[in-house]
Design an enzyme around this catalytic site. Structure first.
Site, PDB file in Angstrom:
ATOM      1  N   HIS A   3      -8.889   3.628  -2.480  1.00 38.24           N
ATOM      2  CA  HIS A   3      -7.540   3.134  -2.173  1.00 38.24           C
ATOM      3  C   HIS A   3      -7.047   2.169  -3.263  1.00 38.24           C
ATOM      4  CE1 HIS A   3      -4.047   1.826  -0.104  1.00 38.24           C
ATOM      5  NE2 HIS A   3      -4.579   0.946   0.721  1.00 38.24           N
ATOM      6  N   CYS A  24       0.813  -1.232   0.000  1.00 36.71           N
ATOM      7  CA  CYS A  24       0.000   0.000   0.000  1.00 36.71           C
ATOM      8  C   CYS A  24       0.840   1.273   0.000  1.00 36.71           C
ATOM      9  CB  CYS A  24      -0.935   0.009   1.200  1.00 36.71           C
ATOM     10  SG  CYS A  24      -2.107  -1.349   1.170  1.00 36.71           S
TER      11      CYS A  24
HETATM   12  N1  COA Z   1     -17.333   1.646   2.399  1.00 38.21           N
HETATM   13  C1  COA Z   1     -18.607   1.933   2.062  1.00 38.21           C
HETATM   14  N2  COA Z   1     -19.307   1.227   1.128  1.00 38.21           N
HETATM   15  C2  COA Z   1     -18.659   0.207   0.547  1.00 38.21           C
HETATM   16  C3  COA Z   1     -17.329  -0.133   0.856  1.00 38.21           C
HETATM   17  C4  COA Z   1     -16.658   0.631   1.823  1.00 38.21           C
HETATM   18  N3  COA Z   1     -15.412   0.360   2.183  1.00 38.21           N
HETATM   19  N4  COA Z   1     -16.967  -1.191   0.109  1.00 38.21           N
HETATM   20  C5  COA Z   1     -18.021  -1.508  -0.664  1.00 38.21           C
HETATM   21  N5  COA Z   1     -19.052  -0.660  -0.401  1.00 38.21           N
HETATM   22  C6  COA Z   1     -20.376  -0.660  -0.997  1.00 38.21           C
HETATM   23  C7  COA Z   1     -20.314  -0.774  -2.501  1.00 38.21           C
HETATM   24  O1  COA Z   1     -20.256   0.507  -3.077  1.00 38.21           O
HETATM   25  C8  COA Z   1     -21.593  -1.459  -2.816  1.00 38.21           C
HETATM   26  O2  COA Z   1     -22.658  -0.505  -2.762  1.00 38.21           O
HETATM   27  P1  COA Z   1     -23.935  -0.651  -3.741  1.00 38.21           P
HETATM   28  O3  COA Z   1     -24.564  -1.967  -3.372  1.00 38.21           O
HETATM   29  O4  COA Z   1     -24.769   0.534  -3.368  1.00 38.21           O
HETATM   30  O5  COA Z   1     -23.378  -0.624  -5.111  1.00 38.21           O
HETATM   31  C9  COA Z   1     -21.793  -2.409  -1.646  1.00 38.21           C
HETATM   32  O6  COA Z   1     -21.031  -1.881  -0.571  1.00 38.21           O
HETATM   33  C10 COA Z   1     -21.333  -3.826  -1.930  1.00 38.21           C
HETATM   34  O7  COA Z   1     -20.019  -3.769  -2.451  1.00 38.21           O
HETATM   35  P2  COA Z   1     -19.076  -5.025  -2.466  1.00 38.21           P
HETATM   36  O8  COA Z   1     -17.875  -4.693  -3.290  1.00 38.21           O
HETATM   37  O9  COA Z   1     -19.869  -6.237  -2.836  1.00 38.21           O
HETATM   38  O10 COA Z   1     -18.666  -5.154  -0.945  1.00 38.21           O
HETATM   39  P3  COA Z   1     -17.821  -6.295  -0.292  1.00 38.21           P
HETATM   40  O11 COA Z   1     -18.551  -6.777   0.916  1.00 38.21           O
HETATM   41  O12 COA Z   1     -17.390  -7.315  -1.302  1.00 38.21           O
HETATM   42  O13 COA Z   1     -16.486  -5.520   0.162  1.00 38.21           O
HETATM   43  C11 COA Z   1     -15.117  -4.709   1.905  1.00 38.21           C
HETATM   44  C12 COA Z   1     -16.503  -4.660   1.264  1.00 38.21           C
HETATM   45  C13 COA Z   1     -15.088  -3.737   3.068  1.00 38.21           C
HETATM   46  C14 COA Z   1     -14.829  -6.120   2.431  1.00 38.21           C
HETATM   47  C15 COA Z   1     -14.050  -4.309   0.803  1.00 38.21           C
HETATM   48  O14 COA Z   1     -14.312  -2.997   0.381  1.00 38.21           O
HETATM   49  C16 COA Z   1     -12.645  -4.412   1.314  1.00 38.21           C
HETATM   50  O15 COA Z   1     -12.045  -5.473   1.267  1.00 38.21           O
HETATM   51  N6  COA Z   1     -12.067  -3.304   1.826  1.00 38.21           N
HETATM   52  C17 COA Z   1     -10.742  -3.307   2.413  1.00 38.21           C
HETATM   53  C18 COA Z   1      -9.712  -3.032   1.368  1.00 38.21           C
HETATM   54  C19 COA Z   1      -8.343  -3.219   1.947  1.00 38.21           C
HETATM   55  O16 COA Z   1      -8.120  -4.044   2.810  1.00 38.21           O
HETATM   56  N7  COA Z   1      -7.362  -2.465   1.471  1.00 38.21           N
HETATM   57  C20 COA Z   1      -6.021  -2.536   1.952  1.00 38.21           C
HETATM   58  C21 COA Z   1      -5.933  -1.811   3.227  1.00 38.21           C
HETATM   59  S1  COA Z   1      -4.396  -2.007   4.058  1.00 38.21           S
END
Ligand code: COA
Length: 389
Positions: free
Chosen positions: A338, A87
């Site tokens: 990100h 990252c």
């Molecule tokens: N915050 C707010 N909304 C979010 C979101 C977030 N972080 N991530 C996804 N959404 C929303 C999407 O826009 C989507 O909305 P919609 O239904 O209105 O279109 C809905 O949630 C479903 O999205 P989806 O991609 O299926 O969600 P998910 O459950 O597969 O993923 C997380 C959600 C949090 C698990 C994923 O965003 C993630 O892994 N984040 C962490 C990334 C990370 O670890 N980065 C490195 C950091 S060191």
């Protein structure tokens, strides 16, 4: 040795960018950075090109992306390489560019950061699971979010930080992101504290709004020697301090402390020393809020507040756009998005735009000094940069 200045910095729209290919996203970042420079720069002006890209082999079936970037730019730099440090890849690439000019090996460097994660969500999830230590930790179920959930639980236990305070970080960053048309969640607009607190659980105590999203995006910065910077722009931005810090630890289980980040303190202290500044001199900052608890710990370990007081810092509104030290005015990783390789340079782009007074509705008044902080792994590696007008 020469000083180094930024003469241009730009980002593409972050979010789901299935409208462009990988190379088109690269080209878009180049167009964005060139738009921020007053004088024409030709491809053969770049004698350095550094490309930050986390996982293009896994996500996009494309390797050798620095060569691809040279083709996109049409440049033949004598210094060129891809940089990968999870990252924090963007900030590490930025430091490579800074070193190239500082050492006299290059006069003008293009640093680009890119990640196109939504093309293959299954690969993106795998990618997040292989950044931690696969042999000792991922195999037992540690992911980015479950690791930061452990950190959050421990910080709550040691310092009384609350779930509500973590959600306040998300509310603030979505408030700022709603003022940034390039942000992943610009269209979502502002969110309420209730919405943040009641969103679905990801890894106790972190719920959806405590997490940054999976994003596509690219960013680019152009560096040159400070003595010639004004040929290209009326508003060069000086690099006053830059430093890295790392713990000899790949995983979360053998960090010296998971709530007080030794590598961050090391990087911050070195950057403050180089800039001859202290935390109280910083007027605006972009910090690595991959998870809301990270931003709270960063307030503390960057020296903006005392240890354990990060929760109170957000609760008192200190890091709000109208607070004493606005943090993540871009929306941060939470709302701006990100895309791994692009993040460090996007943070720098926001600080450049703030120092130039070009941040529109999210502009902070009269800022002269700004800071960026970018981490990787479970906060075992950090880059801190300090910039001045
Ligand atoms: N915050 C707010 N909304 C979010 C979101 C977030 N972080 N991530 C996804 N959404 C929303 C999407 O826009 C989507 O909305 P919609 O239904 O209105 O279109 C809905 O949630 C479903 O999205 P989806 O991609 O299926 O969600 P998910 O459950 O597969 O993923 C997380 C959600 C949090 C698990 C994923 O965003 C993630 O892994 N984040 C962490 C990334 C990370 O670890 N980065 C490195 C950091 S060191």
């Amino acid at each position: 040795m020469t000083d180094v200045s930024i003469i241009g910095a730009g980002v593409t729209k972050f979010g789901n960018r299935q409208d462009v290919s990988y190379r088109e996203l690269m080209a878009e970042s180049v167009a964005e950075v060139l738009r921020t420079i007053d004088t024409e720069i030709l491809p053969n002006n770049f004698d350095g090109l550094f490309v930050a890209a986390g996982q293009p082999e896994l996500l996009n079936d494309q390797a050798n992306v620095a060569n691809l970037a040279a083709q996109v730019v049409g440049a033949t730099p004598s210094l060129i390489s891809r940089v990968e440090m999870a990252c924090s890849s963007g900030s590490v690439a930025f430091r490579q560019g800074w070193m190239a000019i500082k050492s006299g090996l290059a006069d003008m460097v293009l640093v680009m950061g890119i990640e196109k994660m939504t093309q293959n969500m299954k690969a993106a999830s795998k990618g997040l699971c292989i950044v931690p230590d696969v042999e000792y930790e991922s195999i037992h179920g540690i992911t980015a979010y479950s690791g930061f959930a452990l950190i959050a639980n421990q910080h709550m236990k040691e310092h009384g930080t609350t779930k509500e305070q973590m959600s306040m970080v998300a509310v603030k960053n979505h408030h700022n992101g709603a003022k940034n048309p390039k942000a992943h969640f610009y269209e979502m607009g502002e969110i309420t504290l209730e919405k943040a607190m009641n969103s679905r659980m990801v890894s106790e105590p972190l719920n959806l709004f405590d997490c940054s999203p999976i994003s596509d995006g690219a960013s680019a910065v152009i560096l040159t020697k400070s003595e010639i910077a004004r040929k290209f722009t009326d508003q060069p931005i000086k690099i006053l301090g830059t430093a890295q810090g790392i713990e000899p630890s790949m995983g979360i289980s053998n960090m010296s402390s998971i709530t007080e980040w030794k590598a961050l303190k090391q990087a911050a202290n070195s950057a403050y020393r180089m800039a001859e500044l202290s935390p109280s001199d910083i007027q605006v900052a972009e910090t690595h809020d991959c998870f809301s608890i990270a931003e709270i710990i960063e307030y503390e370990d960057l020296g903006f507040t005392a240890k354990g007081m990060g929760g109170k810092f957000i609760e008192d509104g200190e890091s709000h756009l109208d607070g004493s030290l606005p943090i993540n005015t871009s929306g941060g990783l939470k709302a701006k998005g990100h895309p791994i390789g692009a993040t460090g340079l996007a943070q720098i782009t926001e600080i450049v735009s703030q120092l130039r007074g070009q941040s529109g509705k999210r502009q902070v008044n009269d800022v002269e000094i700004g800071l960026t902080q970018n981490l990787s792994g479970f906060a075992t590696h950090h880059v801190v940069n300090i910039f001045g007008k």
